[in-house]
Design an enzyme around this catalytic site. Structure first.
Site, PDB file in Angstrom:
ATOM      1  N   TYR A 115      28.955  76.475  14.658  1.00 19.97           N
ATOM      2  CA  TYR A 115      28.905  77.944  14.637  1.00 19.97           C
ATOM      3  C   TYR A 115      27.484  78.485  14.766  1.00 19.97           C
ATOM      4  O   TYR A 115      27.213  79.333  15.586  1.00 19.97           O
ATOM      5  CB  TYR A 115      29.570  78.479  13.364  1.00 19.97           C
ATOM      6  CG  TYR A 115      31.070  78.299  13.430  1.00 19.97           C
ATOM      7  CD1 TYR A 115      31.870  79.270  14.005  1.00 19.97           C
ATOM      8  CD2 TYR A 115      31.682  77.120  12.985  1.00 19.97           C
ATOM      9  CE1 TYR A 115      33.250  79.100  14.118  1.00 19.97           C
ATOM     10  CE2 TYR A 115      33.055  76.943  13.094  1.00 19.97           C
ATOM     11  CZ  TYR A 115      33.831  77.931  13.663  1.00 19.97           C
ATOM     12  OH  TYR A 115      35.185  77.748  13.784  1.00 19.97           O
ATOM     13  N   GLU A 162      36.461  69.013   8.797  1.00 16.01           N
ATOM     14  CA  GLU A 162      35.283  69.429   8.031  1.00 16.01           C
ATOM     15  C   GLU A 162      35.275  68.899   6.596  1.00 16.01           C
ATOM     16  O   GLU A 162      35.364  69.664   5.631  1.00 16.01           O
ATOM     17  CB  GLU A 162      35.176  70.962   8.016  1.00 16.01           C
ATOM     18  CG  GLU A 162      35.114  71.570   9.394  1.00 16.01           C
ATOM     19  CD  GLU A 162      34.928  73.092   9.387  1.00 16.01           C
ATOM     20  OE1 GLU A 162      34.900  73.680   8.290  1.00 16.01           O
ATOM     21  OE2 GLU A 162      34.793  73.669  10.475  1.00 16.01           O
ATOM     22  N   HIS A 200      43.661  70.125   6.932  1.00 18.96           N
ATOM     23  CA  HIS A 200      42.734  71.249   7.063  1.00 18.96           C
ATOM     24  C   HIS A 200      42.784  71.998   5.727  1.00 18.96           C
ATOM     25  O   HIS A 200      43.199  73.149   5.647  1.00 18.96           O
ATOM     26  CB  HIS A 200      43.138  72.131   8.253  1.00 18.96           C
ATOM     27  CG  HIS A 200      42.056  73.033   8.753  1.00 18.96           C
ATOM     28  ND1 HIS A 200      41.609  73.020  10.061  1.00 18.96           N
ATOM     29  CD2 HIS A 200      41.336  73.993   8.147  1.00 18.96           C
ATOM     30  CE1 HIS A 200      40.672  73.942  10.226  1.00 18.96           C
ATOM     31  NE2 HIS A 200      40.488  74.551   9.072  1.00 18.96           N
ATOM     32  N   GLU A 260      35.747  73.320  17.411  1.00 18.39           N
ATOM     33  CA  GLU A 260      35.711  74.731  17.010  1.00 18.39           C
ATOM     34  C   GLU A 260      34.371  75.319  17.414  1.00 18.39           C
ATOM     35  O   GLU A 260      33.321  74.708  17.190  1.00 18.39           O
ATOM     36  CB  GLU A 260      35.837  74.901  15.487  1.00 18.39           C
ATOM     37  CG  GLU A 260      37.198  74.617  14.925  1.00 18.39           C
ATOM     38  CD  GLU A 260      37.270  74.857  13.415  1.00 18.39           C
ATOM     39  OE1 GLU A 260      36.469  75.656  12.880  1.00 18.39           O
ATOM     40  OE2 GLU A 260      38.133  74.229  12.787  1.00 18.39           O
ATOM     41  N   ARG A 306      44.834  72.932  19.480  1.00 18.24           N
ATOM     42  CA  ARG A 306      44.582  72.142  18.258  1.00 18.24           C
ATOM     43  C   ARG A 306      45.126  72.917  17.056  1.00 18.24           C
ATOM     44  O   ARG A 306      44.766  74.074  16.850  1.00 18.24           O
ATOM     45  CB  ARG A 306      43.084  71.907  18.108  1.00 18.24           C
ATOM     46  CG  ARG A 306      42.701  71.265  16.793  1.00 18.24           C
ATOM     47  CD  ARG A 306      41.213  70.952  16.715  1.00 18.24           C
ATOM     48  NE  ARG A 306      40.897  70.505  15.375  1.00 18.24           N
ATOM     49  CZ  ARG A 306      40.214  71.225  14.481  1.00 18.24           C
ATOM     50  NH1 ARG A 306      39.704  72.396  14.784  1.00 18.24           N
ATOM     51  NH2 ARG A 306      40.016  70.755  13.268  1.00 18.24           N
ATOM     52  N   ASN A 318      32.589  70.808  14.989  1.00 21.72           N
ATOM     53  CA  ASN A 318      32.737  72.251  14.813  1.00 21.72           C
ATOM     54  C   ASN A 318      31.346  72.823  14.674  1.00 21.72           C
ATOM     55  O   ASN A 318      30.585  72.405  13.795  1.00 21.72           O
ATOM     56  CB  ASN A 318      33.550  72.574  13.561  1.00 21.72           C
ATOM     57  CG  ASN A 318      35.003  72.151  13.695  1.00 21.72           C
ATOM     58  OD1 ASN A 318      35.432  71.708  14.759  1.00 21.72           O
ATOM     59  ND2 ASN A 318      35.754  72.294  12.627  1.00 21.72           N
TER      60      ASN A 318
HETATM   61  O1  IFM Z   1      38.240  79.491   9.780  1.00 27.92           O
HETATM   62  C1  IFM Z   1      37.380  78.403   9.672  1.00 27.92           C
HETATM   63  C2  IFM Z   1      38.122  77.111   9.918  1.00 27.92           C
HETATM   64  O2  IFM Z   1      39.197  76.953   9.052  1.00 27.92           O
HETATM   65  C3  IFM Z   1      37.191  75.936   9.737  1.00 27.92           C
HETATM   66  N1  IFM Z   1      35.969  76.084  10.476  1.00 27.92           N
HETATM   67  C4  IFM Z   1      35.288  77.360  10.415  1.00 27.92           C
HETATM   68  C5  IFM Z   1      36.249  78.484  10.667  1.00 27.92           C
HETATM   69  C6  IFM Z   1      35.509  79.843  10.620  1.00 27.92           C
HETATM   70  O3  IFM Z   1      34.887  80.021   9.392  1.00 27.92           O
END
Ligand code: IFM
Length: 453
Positions: free
Chosen positions: A298, A168, A123, A357, A79, A296
């Site tokens: 985290y 995002e 992006h 992500e 991606r 995405n």
């Molecule tokens: O690096 C970023 C990415 O551009 C978008 N999502 C989170 C990643 C880590 O912070």
């Protein structure tokens, strides 16, 4: 010790992700126009270590070697994002053929190496020329985005099947226009909300543009949201309401329009006069059915009520349980990923999902093992393995999850944090541009090869 392997469905896609400004460099070559990140990253103090994406990973010149590395690591899916101003330097009008040729060659090289391309159109690198006309606050930018989407689909839609409009939208709306930490560096809630509406509108306008311009019969189009699993800091009613507002601003503000065609009522009344202007028909456009959504993920958020806190009167609570300094406050919560995926399934009619992500920043150090350079990032392997386990569990419980992409293919320019945070499966020495495969890269190649963890 339990050595049971978890197998994924045969059609599951394993891959990794990057973004144009974070890796390409070549910021003023071959007719590329400036983007808001070229401007922002050169404002003194905007990037904590004073770096920029001017060169980044020099991927523009090294994409063939980078794709060869992906192949060596058994990566079958990749991606990436395209830079709008590399293709249309002023954001609208004149097309830069060299920009299109670059992405065309990138796609061809991926396909020659047996790697399926997943293309994200935006992006965060808006052409600077459009920012000067009001950027995403200007409704016209949404129509220019759809025109750009159409150009890309006309040129690459014979070979690219997987299209993502935005990455995002929460970040591009709020971090850039309310917190001022990203380009364009503004700090105004009403602006951020209007921007979010126009970004969503542009998504809805781009979906049919991509579908009609693509010639591949397998075209699928979606959007990527950064979603958060939110928990109240206590059972106190004020904390519970605060967590609900956080969920409203970060998750429902984007999911409800896309899947239900309306903004959440509680958030519209919270925002009051700052709520965006919505033209008749906008919500129908935004909720144009898509083929999938990218998630995405985290870490989770624990939220407390705080009248002196942010625009939601909330404050993020960080528990003192971060087990290793290397996590640098990115708490590892795979069970929250599981809950989040199930929540999207339950609340939004079980859409097809990809984890587009997932990853963790570490202070990676190069060492020599058996005469070869490597990076011992076992903490990253642990993070990834646990989150993949959560993804497996979500699949087992009925979530229509089709793939998992690690952030990131290689270390890159982490926006306002510069090159201080490394997320890659491959280490990048920014002085020499040497690539060094990390232990996580080797481990992930086995996940991809065996379709199991
Ligand atoms: O690096 C970023 C990415 O551009 C978008 N999502 C989170 C990643 C880590 O912070």
């Amino acid at each position: 010790m339990n050595h049971t392997r978890l197998h994924f469905p045969n059609d599951f896609s394993w891959g990794s992700s990057t973004a144009s400004y974070q890796i390409e460099g070549a910021c003023d070559e071959d007719g590329r126009g400036r983007s808001i990140w070229d401007t922002f990253s050169h404002i003194p103090g905007s990037i904590i270590d004073g770096t920029s994406g001017d060169i980044a990973c020099d991927h523009y010149h090294r994409y063939r070697e980078d794709i060869a590395l992906m192949r060596q690591l058994n990566q079958r899916h990749y991606r990436f994002s395209t830079s709008w101003s590399r293709v249309i330097p002023e954001g609208s009008g004149q097309i830069n053929q060299s920009g299109l040729d670059f992405y065309s060659s990138l796609v061809d090289t991926l396909l020659e190496n047996g790697i399926t391309p997943y293309l994200t159109l935006y992006h965060w690198d808006l052409p600077q020329a459009l920012q000067e006309k009001g950027g995403w606050q200007n409704r016209d930018t949404a129509y220019q985005f759809a025109a750009y989407a159409q150009v890309m689909a006309e040129h690459l839609g014979d070979r690219v099947n997987h299209w993502m409009t935005h990455n995002e939208p929460w970040v591009s709306s709020f971090v850039g226009n309310l917190y001022g930490e990203h380009a364009p560096g503004l700090k105004d809630l009403g602006t951020a909300l209007q921007v979010s509406h126009h970004i969503l509108l542009s998504h809805g306008l781009a979906v049919p543009a991509i579908r009609s311009a693509s010639t591949s019969p397998d075209t699928s189009v979606g959007i990527v949201n950064n979603l958060e699993w939110v928990e109240p800091a206590s059972s106190d009613a004020a904390d519970v309401a605060a967590a609900s507002r956080h969920d409203g601003a970060f998750n429902r503000w984007f999911l409800d329009p896309i899947f239900k065609g309306s903004y959440p009522e509680d958030m519209l009344s919270w925002y009051g006069n700052d709520a965006p202007e919505i033209a008749p028909g906008d919500m129908r456009i935004i909720s144009t059915p898509t083929d999938f959504m990218g998630v995405n993920y985290y870490t989770r958020r624990i939220i407390a009520h705080d009248p002196h806190g942010d625009f939601l009167h909330t404050r993020r609570v960080i528990w003192p349980f971060i087990d290793r300094a290397e996590y640098e406050s990115w708490e590892k919560t795979p069970e929250a990923l599981y809950r989040l995926l199930v929540r999207v399934k339950d609340d939004y009619d079980n859409p097809v999902l990809y984890i587009t992500e997932n990853g963790t920043p570490l202070q990676d150090q190069v060492s020599i093992t058996d005469g070869k350079k490597t990076v011992h990032d076992e903490l990253r392997i642990d993070y990834l393995k646990r989150h993949m386990g959560a993804a497996w569990q979500a699949l087992a419980d009925g979530v229509r999850l089709k793939g998992y992409f690690v952030w990131s293919t290689l270390d890159n320019f982490e926006w306002n944090l510069g090159t201080s945070k490394r997320f890659g499966l491959v280490y990048v020495d920014y002085e020499t541009q040497e690539r060094i495969i990390k232990e996580s890269g080797k481990w992930f190649s086995e996940v991809s090869r065996t379709n199991s963890i």
